[in-house]
Design a protein around this motif. Structure first.
Motif, short mmCIF file in Angstrom:
data_model
loop_
_atom_site.label_atom_id
_atom_site.label_comp_id
_atom_site.label_asym_id
_atom_site.label_seq_id
_atom_site.Cartn_x
_atom_site.Cartn_y
_atom_site.Cartn_z
N SER A 104 0.86 -1.18 0.00
CA SER A 104 0.00 0.00 0.00
C SER A 104 0.90 1.23 0.00
O SER A 104 2.08 1.15 0.35
N GLY A 105 0.32 2.34 -0.41
CA GLY A 105 1.12 3.56 -0.45
C GLY A 105 0.26 4.80 -0.37
O GLY A 105 -0.93 4.77 -0.69
N GLU A 106 0.89 5.86 0.09
CA GLU A 106 0.26 7.18 0.11
C GLU A 106 1.22 8.16 -0.54
O GLU A 106 2.44 8.05 -0.37
N TRP A 107 0.67 9.09 -1.27
CA TRP A 107 1.43 10.12 -1.97
C TRP A 107 0.68 11.43 -1.88
O TRP A 107 -0.54 11.46 -1.85
N THR A 108 1.40 12.52 -1.90
CA THR A 108 0.80 13.84 -2.06
C THR A 108 1.05 14.26 -3.50
O THR A 108 2.18 14.14 -4.01
N LEU A 109 0.01 14.73 -4.16
CA LEU A 109 0.13 15.19 -5.54
C LEU A 109 0.03 16.71 -5.56
O LEU A 109 -0.87 17.30 -4.96
N TRP A 110 0.97 17.33 -6.26
CA TRP A 110 0.87 18.74 -6.62
C TRP A 110 0.70 18.75 -8.12
O TRP A 110 1.50 18.17 -8.86
N PHE A 111 -0.37 19.39 -8.58
CA PHE A 111 -0.74 19.35 -9.99
C PHE A 111 -1.03 20.75 -10.48
O PHE A 111 -1.67 21.55 -9.79
N MET A 112 -0.54 21.07 -11.67
CA MET A 112 -0.86 22.33 -12.30
C MET A 112 -1.27 22.06 -13.74
O MET A 112 -0.67 21.23 -14.42
N GLN A 113 -2.32 22.76 -14.16
CA GLN A 113 -2.79 22.61 -15.53
C GLN A 113 -2.98 23.98 -16.16
O GLN A 113 -3.60 24.87 -15.56
N ILE A 114 -2.46 24.14 -17.36
CA ILE A 114 -2.70 25.34 -18.17
C ILE A 114 -3.73 24.95 -19.21
O ILE A 114 -3.54 23.98 -19.96
N ASN A 115 -4.82 25.72 -19.26
CA ASN A 115 -5.88 25.48 -20.23
C ASN A 115 -5.82 26.62 -21.25
O ASN A 115 -6.08 27.78 -20.91
N ARG A 116 -5.46 26.30 -22.46
CA ARG A 116 -5.29 27.32 -23.49
C ARG A 116 -6.61 27.86 -24.02
O ARG A 116 -6.68 29.00 -24.50
N LEU A 117 -7.70 27.10 -23.92
CA LEU A 117 -8.98 27.55 -24.43
C LEU A 117 -9.54 28.71 -23.61
O LEU A 117 -9.93 29.73 -24.15
N ASP A 118 -9.55 28.54 -22.29
CA ASP A 118 -10.09 29.61 -21.44
C ASP A 118 -8.99 30.42 -20.75
O ASP A 118 -9.27 31.24 -19.87
N ALA A 119 -7.73 30.20 -21.16
CA ALA A 119 -6.58 30.95 -20.63
C ALA A 119 -6.57 30.97 -19.11
O ALA A 119 -6.49 32.01 -18.47
N SER A 120 -6.66 29.76 -18.54
CA SER A 120 -6.66 29.65 -17.08
C SER A 120 -5.54 28.73 -16.61
O SER A 120 -5.02 27.91 -17.38
N VAL A 121 -5.19 28.90 -15.36
CA VAL A 121 -4.23 28.03 -14.69
C VAL A 121 -4.94 27.45 -13.47
O VAL A 121 -5.54 28.20 -12.69
N THR A 122 -4.87 26.15 -13.33
CA THR A 122 -5.46 25.49 -12.16
C THR A 122 -4.35 24.77 -11.42
O THR A 122 -3.55 24.06 -12.03
N GLN A 123 -4.32 24.97 -10.12
CA GLN A 123 -3.35 24.29 -9.25
C GLN A 123 -4.14 23.49 -8.23
O GLN A 123 -5.08 24.00 -7.62
N VAL A 124 -3.78 22.22 -8.09
CA VAL A 124 -4.51 21.31 -7.22
C VAL A 124 -3.52 20.54 -6.35
O VAL A 124 -2.44 20.18 -6.82
N SER A 125 -3.92 20.26 -5.12
CA SER A 125 -3.18 19.29 -4.32
C SER A 125 -4.17 18.24 -3.84
O SER A 125 -5.35 18.53 -3.62
N MET A 126 -3.70 17.03 -3.75
CA MET A 126 -4.55 15.93 -3.29
C MET A 126 -3.68 14.81 -2.73
O MET A 126 -2.47 14.80 -2.93
#
Length: 168
Positions: A104-126
């Motif tokens: 079994s394992g646990e991880w922390t995710l740091w995620f960033m997404q650039i969306n070119r259609l709506d010119a947005s940046v989303t940053q997520v942690s989970m």
């Protein structure tokens, strides 16, 4: 070296090798996400019966459903390039071997997404909570559940995005 010491050393080396193989599996998975590689992505999961709960992305009882959603999002085009550009960083792995075939394992995710259609940046942690098994001689993800922690979405300044991964 006494036999018991040798067996203990061998057991510990095998344990370290298994943990390292599981870490490499997760890193391959994250890299496949960023490289937009559905085949490498698919290969990180057991062939059948995966238990996947990715919260807002969906629940799946097999890898193929998740691979389909991944492909639709990751491979979407916008103009002459990709619609979205992702960066996945898996941090703070905690891997526990249950036996020679299960972990079994646990991880922390740091995620960033650039969306070119709506010119947005989303940053997520989970947080990922995974279960791994040996499938066809290799460690694979058998179960993965995420718990979202933070989400930040912001407009991107005009001209801020200058790099682009070429379409295949």
């Amino acid at each position: 070296m006494p036999t018991d010491d040798l067996h203990d050393l061998l057991r510990r080396v095998r344990r370290l090798e298994a943990i390292r193989a599981i870490e490499q599996l997760k890193y391959r998975y994250l890299r496949a996400c960023d490289r937009k590689d559905p085949d490498a992505f698919r290969d990180c999961f057991v062939r059948s019966g995966a238990d996947i709960d990715y919260g807002p992305v969906g629940r799946f009882n097999d890898r193929e459903g998740l691979v389909e959603v991944f492909s639709q999002v990751a491979l979407a085009h916008h103009g002459d390039g990709w619609l979205v550009h992702d960066v996945h960083h898996g941090k703070h792995p905690s891997i526990e071997l249950i036996d020679d075939q299960t972990a079994s394992g646990e991880w922390t995710l740091w995620f960033m997404q650039i969306n070119r259609l709506d010119a947005s940046v989303t940053q997520v942690s989970m947080e990922y909570r995974d279960r791994y098994i040996v499938d066809d001689g290799e460690w694979k993800i058998a179960s993965t559940h995420v718990t979202p922690m933070t989400t930040l979405r912001a407009p991107m300044a005009e001209g801020a995005f200058t790099a682009s991964i070429p379409l295949r």
